[in-house]
Design an enzyme around this catalytic site. Structure first.
Site, PDB file in Angstrom:
ATOM      1  N   LYS A 187      40.193  40.525  50.965  1.00  0.00           N
ATOM      2  CA  LYS A 187      39.954  40.142  52.354  1.00  0.00           C
ATOM      3  C   LYS A 187      39.993  38.610  52.481  1.00  0.00           C
ATOM      4  O   LYS A 187      40.636  38.063  53.373  1.00  0.00           O
ATOM      5  CB  LYS A 187      38.597  40.682  52.825  1.00  0.00           C
ATOM      6  CG  LYS A 187      38.524  42.199  52.839  1.00  0.00           C
ATOM      7  CD  LYS A 187      37.229  42.691  53.415  1.00  0.00           C
ATOM      8  CE  LYS A 187      36.042  42.484  52.509  1.00  0.00           C
ATOM      9  NZ  LYS A 187      36.025  43.299  51.294  1.00  0.00           N
ATOM     10  N   THR A 188      39.298  37.953  51.564  1.00  0.00           N
ATOM     11  CA  THR A 188      39.264  36.480  51.589  1.00  0.00           C
ATOM     12  C   THR A 188      40.664  35.928  51.355  1.00  0.00           C
ATOM     13  O   THR A 188      41.094  34.971  52.002  1.00  0.00           O
ATOM     14  CB  THR A 188      38.303  35.974  50.497  1.00  0.00           C
ATOM     15  OG1 THR A 188      37.109  36.702  50.586  1.00  0.00           O
ATOM     16  CG2 THR A 188      38.019  34.496  50.627  1.00  0.00           C
ATOM     17  N   GLU A 209      37.847  66.102  21.593  1.00  0.00           N
ATOM     18  CA  GLU A 209      38.659  65.339  22.546  1.00  0.00           C
ATOM     19  C   GLU A 209      40.075  65.913  22.654  1.00  0.00           C
ATOM     20  O   GLU A 209      40.664  65.904  23.736  1.00  0.00           O
ATOM     21  CB  GLU A 209      38.727  63.855  22.138  1.00  0.00           C
ATOM     22  CG  GLU A 209      37.390  63.156  22.043  1.00  0.00           C
ATOM     23  CD  GLU A 209      36.551  63.225  23.311  1.00  0.00           C
ATOM     24  OE1 GLU A 209      37.102  63.464  24.399  1.00  0.00           O
ATOM     25  OE2 GLU A 209      35.309  63.081  23.197  1.00  0.00           O
TER      26      GLU A 209
END
Lengths: 561, 273
Positions: free
Chosen positions: A151-152, A374
């Site tokens: 935004k900045t 895993e």
């Protein structure tokens, strides 16, 4: 009638009458004192009279000197306090457009937003175009969006493009411990902005975290804090209106992480912040651009596929991506590498998402168990998940608490999911349990978190989303709530019958069992692949996207599309 | 409108700055000095002194029934009365142009002991004191005080026994120097311990200021200033410089106790400043 008139008049004007009476008394008293003083002066003997008169020029001179000293101190202090580098300036930065120097092309990862903002830039650059058709000039632009989306950066790019000075202030720094300081700071900020606009034919005021000074006004509870906050909001509103009334080309850009409803409604109404732009997280294409942009700033392995990185970085903001690349370059330096490779980026992502590696000495048996655990997740995710890619598998313990992990993410942001997606999630979670069971004919406590996930998805499928196998439909979880009735600390009454609950629980278990069955069948069938994946994991400890792809390719397996 | 405002401000500033240069008509005149002092003291302090103007000296006489107590101390009430008359006379003298040079106030014990208490003040010293150019201590050091028995004062309510004369500055300074030497040798702890001042005389003889003292060394201590002549010269130089008195050629300082004698020209005296 006459008395009534007098009474009403007194009632309406008693303050005025009181003040005038007091002033009259003071005036009379002063006159009497002055006359007496002059008389006393005239009655003085000549020596003392001369003494008084001759001291007048000296008194006058001293008064002038004193006045100059105090006026200077007062002016300097006031300037510092309200306009200079004083408390009102704390946190306020004035930057000229050439110093901001963020080119429009450098703003990446928000193409859609840029298009919208460009319109604003054009309107600011060529105001005559809008005035020609009688439109009002845009005076306020509000940028919404989660933290780190740029935004900045966008605001600075607008300032650079429009070529006007850029006054930046952080909302949280406007409010101070002194009541009224917030309002004073806002007044000072806009005063300076107007002066800058006059000098440079325009000025952009950027208020970051505007929510700090734009929260809805509330009644003060008597401590003064809310009063000060309210005053700041009022001042901001006044200044925004002031901008509109006077032609001065000051544009206010506000940025906030909060939603529109959390800001003061008066600030949100038409005519204050004319444009509202939502800057969301970057899309796949934006992320690719972002990785490309940040990688160009460092030395990197040209074989890195930014599309893979972009897919892996789902829900990452531009700031996160910049951080990943920065972290990767640090890891590359530490590893004495000339360029950043996929391994460094992958490690940087893990470090940011999962924490640092935890130095635990695992026995070979434990390593094998974790590797199969895993591998079970990875194979199920790869072969059965309709939306996710497997980006990484690891058996290196992390400070976050994992002994290993499989990192799988959807190929694109998805905001709604179907039954198959959730079933796939459950199956991926149960993959570890099934793999351990198939390989070791026993299971470990490592499935704890996996079962949590599986149960969570299954529970929600059945209780909330009507996805259970028995066909029972409805959001039963909602019926477990009190429907807004305060419970005063007592347990929430349930509106779901025990029979229904039993049925729902049966459905949950049925889903889990069915998924487990399918996973077991799959892993039994793919046991060579399971062994291969696990042995690779034991050997390399970590497998990246390309390595995982290679294993599956070798075994002639392809991802479910 | 702006022009008018500026003009008013400028005129106000100039008026304020020039207010110090205003000529203010003197409240009292030299011709009516006797009535002025008498009337003021009577009206404001209920005391009726006798007043004379002799040349440049104003003589004020205060007959008092009792000046000192049995312990040879000044009576507090009497002292207050003397002070009031002094203030009254000073007020008249300050608001008068041209002013006389000296004021000699004599308070006499006319009923019990027959004592005269005289205070001689150089009028410019009062002005300096009022303008705070000199301290209160210095002001009192500058006043010449004479206390002496005067049997003729007994019963004299009109001041007949007074030897009124027009006091000269040289005479006043001689007496002040004498008084300052006495104060120095009697009050300074180092000098007081080491020396004994038996007598002092200081008076102008033509162009020569003659100071004759009788100062004996009684005790030697490391702090003792060995040269009393220098101490006296310092006092003399300071006093004459304060009054910018140049109407003399030489100062002779003689200590009869030791036989020391010092002659100092006007220029040589400046070395002691």
């Amino acid at each position: 009638m006459g008395n009534k008139k007098i009474r009403i008049y007194l009632k309406l004007h008693w303050v005025k009458i009181l003040i005038i009476s007091l002033l009259a008394i003071i005036g009379l008293f002063t006159t009497i004192v002055m006359i007496a003083g002059v008389q006393a002066m005239l009655n003085l003997e000549s020596f003392y009279k001369q003494l008084q008169f001759s001291s007048v020029p000296l008194q006058f001179f001293l008064s002038v000197i004193t006045a100059i000293i105090f006026a200077s101190i007062y002016t300097v202090f006031n300037y510092w306090f309200f306009f200079g580098g004083g408390m009102t300036k704390l946190g306020q930065k004035r930057i000229k457009s050439q110093e901001v120097n963020i080119k429009w092309d450098e703003v990446i990862g928000m193409e859609e937003v840029k298009r919208e903002a460009w319109e604003v830039v054009q309107l600011l650059k060529d105001r005559s175009q809008l005035q020609r058709v009688g439109g009002q000039i845009i005076k306020g632009l509000l940028l919404f969006g989660p933290p780190g989306v740029g935004k900045t950066y966008l605001a600075k790019a607008i300032a650079t493009e429009v070529k006007v000075p850029f006054l930046s202030v952080v909302g949280s720094e406007i409010e101070g411990m002194i009541v009224g300081l917030g309002a004073a700071k806002i007044r000072s900020l806009f005063k300076e902005a107007r002066a800058m606009a006059e000098l440079h034919s325009g000025c952009i005021v950027f208020i970051d975290e505007i929510d700090s000074v734009a929260r809805p006004r509330r009644e003060d509870m008597g401590f003064g804090g809310q009063m000060s906050a309210n005053a700041a909001v009022n001042q901001l509103l006044t200044e925004l209106d002031g901008l509109r009334k006077i032609e001065n080309n000051v544009v206010v850009i506000g940025a906030t992480n909060v939603e529109e409803r959390d800001l003061d409604p008066a600030l949100m109404r038409a005519g204050r912040f004319d444009r509202k732009i939502y800057i969301g997280l970057p899309s796949l294409k934006d992320r690719e651009n972002l990785f490309g942009f940040y990688l160009k700033r460092i030395k990197f392995d040209p074989n890195i596929d930014v599309s893979v990185l972009a897919r892996k970085a789902v829900f990452k903001s531009p700031a996160d991506i910049a951080n990943i690349v920065r972290e990767a370059s640090i890891i590359a330096v530490r590893n004495k590498k000339d360029a950043v490779g996929l391994k460094e980026i992958s490690e940087a992502m893990d470090r940011i998402d999962l924490g640092l590696r935890r130095p635990i000495d695992l026995s070979p048996k434990e390593k094998e168990q974790i590797a199969y655990h895993e591998a079970g997740h990875a194979i199920v995710a790869y072969l059965l998940h309709p939306t996710d890619d497997v980006f990484k598998a690891s058996i290196i313990p992390r400070t976050i608490g994992f002994l290993g992990f499989v990192y799988h993410r959807s190929r694109e942001e998805m905001h709604i999911h179907n039954r198959e997606y959730y079933l796939a999630n459950i199956k991926v979670a149960l993959g570890s349990y099934a793999a351990e069971k198939i390989k070791f004919n026993t299971t470990t406590s490592g499935v704890d978190e996996d079962f949590n996930h599986a149960m969570y998805w299954a529970y929600n499928m059945v209780w909330r989303w009507g996805m259970g196998p028995s066909g029972i439909k409805g959001n039963f979880k909602e019926l477990e709530r009190s429907f807004g009735v305060p419970t005063w600390g007592w347990s929430t009454p349930s509106y779901v019958s025990e029979k229904t609950k039993e049925k729902l629980d049966d459905d949950v278990q049925a889903i889990i069992q069915q998924c487990l069955k399918e996973v077991e069948e799959l892993l039994t069938k793919e046991s060579p692949l399971l062994d291969r994946f696990a042995s690779e994991l034991i050997q390399k400890q970590e497998l990246d996207y390309d390595e995982i792809e290679a294993i599956f390719k070798e075994c002639g397996k392809s991802r479910l599309r | 409108m702006r022009k008018v405002q500026i003009t008013v401000i400028v005129i106000s500033i100039i008026t304020t700055l020039l207010s110090g240069c205003l000529f203010i008509k003197p409240t009292y005149t030299k011709e009516k000095i006797v009535e002025a002092i008498t009337n003021l003291c009577e009206a404001e302090y209920k005391i009726e002194p006798r007043v004379w103007l002799l040349g440049e000296t104003v003589w004020v006489y205060m007959p008092l029934p009792k000046l000192i107590t049995k312990d040879a101390q000044f009576d507090k009430d009497v002292f207050e009365k003397i002070n009031k008359v002094m203030i009254g006379a000073s007020r008249v003298l300050l608001s008068m142009k041209p002013r006389p040079q000296f004021m000699a106030l004599v308070a006499s014990d006319t009923e019990e002991y027959g004592i005269d208490y005289t205070v001689i003040t150089w009028i410019p010293d009062i002005v300096k004191y009022q303008l705070q150019l000199i301290s209160r201590d210095e002001f009192f050091r500058r006043n010449v005080i004479r206390i002496g028995e005067s049997p003729a004062a007994l019963g004299d309510r009109e001041g007949i026994h007074l030897k009124k004369e027009d006091i000269k500055l040289s005479e006043f300074l001689g007496e002040q120097i004498k008084q300052r030497i006495q104060l120095k040798f009697n009050l300074d702890p180092n000098l007081k311990e080491a020396f004994k001042l038996e007598s002092t005389k200081a008076a102008f003889d033509g162009n020569i200021l003659k100071i004759i003292c009788d100062i004996k060394l009684v005790k030697v201590s490391p702090k003792t200033p060995m040269n009393t002549q220098d101490e006296i010269a310092k006092i003399t130089a300071y006093t004459l410089q304060q009054y910018d008195f140049k109407d003399f050629l030489m100062v002779e300082i003689e200590n009869t106790a030791t036989g020391e004698k010092t002659d100092l020209s006007r220029i040589a005296l400046k070395d002691f400043l």
